[in-house]
Design an enzyme around this catalytic site. Structure first.
Site, short mmCIF file in Angstrom:
data_model
loop_
_atom_site.label_atom_id
_atom_site.label_comp_id
_atom_site.label_asym_id
_atom_site.label_seq_id
_atom_site.Cartn_x
_atom_site.Cartn_y
_atom_site.Cartn_z
N SER A 146 107.17 73.19 -16.92
CA SER A 146 108.41 73.93 -16.72
C SER A 146 109.05 73.46 -15.41
O SER A 146 108.34 72.96 -14.52
CB SER A 146 108.09 75.43 -16.59
OG SER A 146 109.19 76.13 -16.06
N TYR A 157 103.44 82.60 -12.92
CA TYR A 157 103.82 81.70 -14.01
C TYR A 157 104.02 80.28 -13.46
O TYR A 157 103.49 79.30 -14.00
CB TYR A 157 105.11 82.19 -14.67
CG TYR A 157 105.69 81.24 -15.70
CD1 TYR A 157 105.07 81.06 -16.93
CD2 TYR A 157 106.86 80.51 -15.44
CE1 TYR A 157 105.60 80.18 -17.88
CE2 TYR A 157 107.39 79.64 -16.38
CZ TYR A 157 106.76 79.48 -17.60
OH TYR A 157 107.27 78.61 -18.53
P1 NDP Z 1 107.88 81.23 -27.32
O1 NDP Z 1 107.42 82.56 -26.89
O2 NDP Z 1 109.02 81.13 -28.27
O3 NDP Z 1 106.67 80.40 -27.93
C1 NDP Z 1 105.38 80.44 -27.37
C2 NDP Z 1 104.39 79.91 -28.38
O4 NDP Z 1 103.09 79.94 -27.79
C3 NDP Z 1 104.35 80.76 -29.64
O5 NDP Z 1 104.16 79.92 -30.75
C4 NDP Z 1 103.12 81.61 -29.41
O6 NDP Z 1 102.48 81.99 -30.60
C5 NDP Z 1 102.23 80.63 -28.67
N1 NDP Z 1 101.18 81.33 -27.96
C6 NDP Z 1 101.29 82.12 -26.87
N2 NDP Z 1 100.09 82.62 -26.55
C7 NDP Z 1 99.22 82.13 -27.45
C8 NDP Z 1 97.82 82.28 -27.65
N3 NDP Z 1 97.07 83.02 -26.84
N4 NDP Z 1 97.24 81.63 -28.70
C9 NDP Z 1 97.99 80.88 -29.53
N5 NDP Z 1 99.30 80.69 -29.39
C10 NDP Z 1 99.90 81.31 -28.37
O7 NDP Z 1 108.22 80.46 -25.96
P2 NDP Z 1 108.72 78.97 -25.68
O8 NDP Z 1 108.91 78.21 -26.91
O9 NDP Z 1 109.83 79.09 -24.74
O10 NDP Z 1 107.47 78.41 -24.86
C11 NDP Z 1 106.80 77.21 -25.18
C12 NDP Z 1 106.38 76.52 -23.90
O11 NDP Z 1 107.55 76.15 -23.17
C13 NDP Z 1 105.56 77.41 -22.96
O12 NDP Z 1 104.50 76.65 -22.43
C14 NDP Z 1 106.56 77.76 -21.87
O13 NDP Z 1 105.92 78.04 -20.66
C15 NDP Z 1 107.40 76.52 -21.83
N6 NDP Z 1 108.71 76.70 -21.21
C16 NDP Z 1 109.65 77.54 -21.76
C17 NDP Z 1 110.88 77.69 -21.16
C18 NDP Z 1 111.94 78.59 -21.68
O14 NDP Z 1 112.95 78.84 -20.96
N7 NDP Z 1 111.82 79.11 -22.90
C19 NDP Z 1 111.22 76.93 -19.92
C20 NDP Z 1 110.16 76.09 -19.44
C21 NDP Z 1 108.96 75.98 -20.07
P3 NDP Z 1 102.61 83.49 -31.23
O15 NDP Z 1 104.03 83.95 -30.95
O16 NDP Z 1 102.30 83.26 -32.67
O17 NDP Z 1 101.60 84.28 -30.49
#
Ligand code: NDP
Length: 274
Positions: A146, A157
Site C-alpha cells: 500500500s 495498518y
Molecule cells: P477487500 O476488502 O475488497 O478485499 C480483501 C480480500 O482479502 C477479500 O477477498 C477478503 O476475503 C480477503 N481476506 C481478508 N481477510 C482474510 C482472511 N483472514 N482469510 C482469507 N481471506 C481474507 O479489500 P481490497 O481489495 O481493497 O484489499 C486487497 C489488498 O489491497 C489488501 O492487502 C489491502 O491492504 C490492499 N490495499 C487496498 C487499498 C484500498 O484503498 N482498497 C489501498 C492499498 C492497498 P473475504 O471478504 O471473503 O473475507
C-alpha cells in the site's frame, strides 16, 4: 502469435480474490489466459467470480479458507498444482485494514492485522517459491502492499505494509540466483470493500455518492454497484480495482531479463481518509 501480455499456460494463485483488488487481479490474469486459483472466505463471491471467468472462456478454481489458519495458504498452492501440475504466479493480496488510533486499538485486532497482512503473505511467498523451485520453472511472487508503506506514520495498518515491503525486498535478494521475480504493488486509494473499515461517516458519504438507497451496517460487505458508482463519482480520488489488476498483469508479463520490483499506482489525487 500470443498477445504480449498472454498468461496462457501459466497458473496463478490469488489470495483475497473474493472481493476488490484480488478479484480484479484474478479476473484479469484469467482473461490473459492463466488458470487462476482464487482464495478467500466468501464462497458465494468466489463462485460468482469463477463462473464469470469460465463463461468468458477462462479457467478458475476456488478454495474457501481463512489465511490465518495453518495450512490454508499452502492448500491454495497445492490446489494449483493439483489442478494444473504447476504454479507460476502467486499474488499475496488478502488483507484487512484498521485506521484507528493505536491508543484505541487492542491486541486481538493487531494480531489479526499482522496474521493476515504479514504472516499469511510470508507463508504464501515461501510456499510459492518452494513449489516453483521444485518445478524448476520461472515464477513470480506479487505482494500487495500500500502507499501506507511510504508513510512513516501510517499506524498499525501502515506498519503491516512496511513489513510487506521489507519482506519483498529481502525475498528478491534471496532469489537472485533463481528465475523467480518478486514484485511489490503499492496501491493508493481504491474503491473496494476495504471501505468497511473506514469511519461510518465516510461509508455513509460513499453510499450517498453512489446515489443508491442502501442501508449498510458496520463491517457488512458493500454491494459491487455501490462501490462502482461511488468510484465513478470519485474517479479523481479513487482508483478502480481493475487499475491495480492491470499493473499486476504488466509486472508479470515482462521478459525474463526485466524485473519490475515495485509499482505505486495512485488515483490522480489523493484522498485523505484519516
Ligand atoms: P477487500 O476488502 O475488497 O478485499 C480483501 C480480500 O482479502 C477479500 O477477498 C477478503 O476475503 C480477503 N481476506 C481478508 N481477510 C482474510 C482472511 N483472514 N482469510 C482469507 N481471506 C481474507 O479489500 P481490497 O481489495 O481493497 O484489499 C486487497 C489488498 O489491497 C489488501 O492487502 C489491502 O491492504 C490492499 N490495499 C487496498 C487499498 C484500498 O484503498 N482498497 C489501498 C492499498 C492497498 P473475504 O471478504 O471473503 O473475507
Amino acid at each position: 502469435m500470443p498477445e504480449p501480455q498472454s498468461q496462457a499456460g501459466r497458473t496463478a494463485v490469488v489470495t483475497g480474490a473474493s472481493s476488490g483488488i484480488g478479484r480484479a487481479i484474478a479476473e484479469r490474469l484469467a482473461a490473459a489466459g492463466a488458470h487462476v486459483v482464487l482464495g478467500g472466505r466468501t464462497e458465494s463471491a468466489m463462485n460468482e467470480a469463477a463462473a464469470r471467468i469460465e463463461a468468458a472462456g477462462g479457467a478458475a478454481t476456488f478454495v474457501v479458507g481463512d489465511v490465518r489458519e495453518p495450512g490454508v495458504v499452502q492448500g491454495l498452492i497445492d490446489a494449483a498444482v493439483a489442478a494444473t501440475g504447476h504454479v507460476d504466479v502467486v499474488v499475496n493480496n488478502a488483507g484487512i485494514a484498521d485506521f484507528g488510533p493505536i491508543l484505541e486499538g487492542d491486541a486481538e485486532r493487531w494480531r489479526a492485522l499482522f496474521d493476515t497482512n504479514v504472516v499469511a503473505l510470508l507463508v504464501g511467498c515461501q510456499a510459492g517459491v518452494r513449489a516453483m523451485r521444485h518445478q524448476g520453472t520461472p515464477g513470480h511472487i506479487v505482494n500487495v502492499s500500500s502507499v501506507a508503506a511510504q508513510d512513516p506514520s501510517s499506524g498499525v495498518y501502515g506498519a503491516t505494509k512496511h513489513a510487506v515491503n521489507v519482506i519483498s525486498r529481502t525475498l528478491r535478494l534471496e532469489l537472485l540466483e533463481d528465475p523467480i521475480k518478486v514484485t511489490t504493488i503499492m496501491p493508493g486509494v481504491v474503491a473496494t470493500n476495504m471501505a468497511r473499515s473506514l469511519d461510518p461517516s465516510i461509508l455513509t458519504t460513499l453510499v450517498a455518492l453512489s446515489g443508491l438507497d442502501v442501508e449498510l451496517s458496520a463491517g457488512e460487505r458493500i454491494p459491487d454497484e455501490v462501490l462502482a458508482r461511488a468510484q465513478a463519482a470519485l474517479s479523481e480520488f479513487a482508483a478502480r480495482p481493475e487499475d491495480i489488476a492491470d499493473a499486476v498483469l504488466f509486472a508479470v508479463s515482462q521478459p525474463a531479463g526485466v524485473h519490475v520490483a515495485e509499482l505505486v499506482v495512485r488515483p490522480n489525487k489523493d484522498l485523505q481518509l484519516t
